[in-house]
Design an enzyme around this catalytic site. Structure first.
Site, PDB file in Angstrom:
ATOM      1  N   HIS A 105       0.971  -1.279   0.189  1.00 11.97           N
ATOM      2  CA  HIS A 105      -0.018   0.052  -0.004  1.00 11.97           C
ATOM      3  C   HIS A 105       0.728   1.163  -0.075  1.00 11.97           C
ATOM      4  O   HIS A 105       2.021   1.334   0.469  1.00 11.97           O
ATOM      5  CB  HIS A 105      -0.879   0.165   1.129  1.00 11.97           C
ATOM      6  N   HIS A 107       0.725   5.410   0.899  1.00  9.74           N
ATOM      7  CA  HIS A 107       0.070   6.396   1.868  1.00  9.74           C
ATOM      8  C   HIS A 107       0.044   7.690   1.091  1.00  9.74           C
ATOM      9  O   HIS A 107       1.391   8.020   0.499  1.00  9.74           O
ATOM     10  CB  HIS A 107       1.044   6.667   3.068  1.00  9.74           C
TER      11      HIS A 107
END
Length: 144
Positions: A105, A107
């Site tokens: 992932h 951010h």
């Protein structure tokens, strides 16, 4: 490649399968973007691939190449929707780096002059508390 294995029961995998909730910002054929429940900045958004990848070491190069335009698109929408002066894009690999959820992932943290990014591990925010940020960011996709 990392020696660790991908856990299909991690929270982001559950979100992708619809087994856990999220405050969705954007979805396309390769990614899902949603607001972080422990935001380090107002509008802190996560972008995850739909393929199973523990982190940057595990994703196939072709899948990473398909993911990066989504990261760019989401970052542009977060910046515009939050009226931010800039963004920080962070990505962590393995626990020693600070990775806490072992699904790749990115951010996206909106930034403003004189406003510090909050430390990690802040309090959980409810969907209701996050909704105003989603309502600012989502229309920015249509404005592109």
């Amino acid at each position: 490649m990392t020696t660790q294995t991908y856990d299909p029961d991690n929270i982001f995998a559950k979100i992708l399968r619809g087994e856990a909730p999220c405050t969705k910002i954007h979805e396309d054929d390769v990614s899902l973007a949603f607001l972080d429940v422990m935001p380090r900045a107002d509008g802190h958004t996560l972008v995850i691939p739909k393929v199973a990848a523990r982190n940057l070491f595990d994703i196939a190069p072709a899948d990473l190449a398909r993911l990066m335009p989504s990261v760019q698109t989401v970052a542009q929408a977060v910046k515009a929707g939050m009226e931010a002066e800039g963004v920080v894009i962070q990505q962590f690999n393995e626990a020693a780096s600070g990775q806490q959820v072992f699904h790749l992932h990115f951010h996206i943290l909106p930034c403003w002059t004189g406003v510090a990014i909050r430390p990690p591990g802040g309090p959980f925010q409810s969907a209701e508390a996050l909704r105003p940020f989603a309502e600012r960011i989502i229309p920015a996709f249509r404005a592109r």
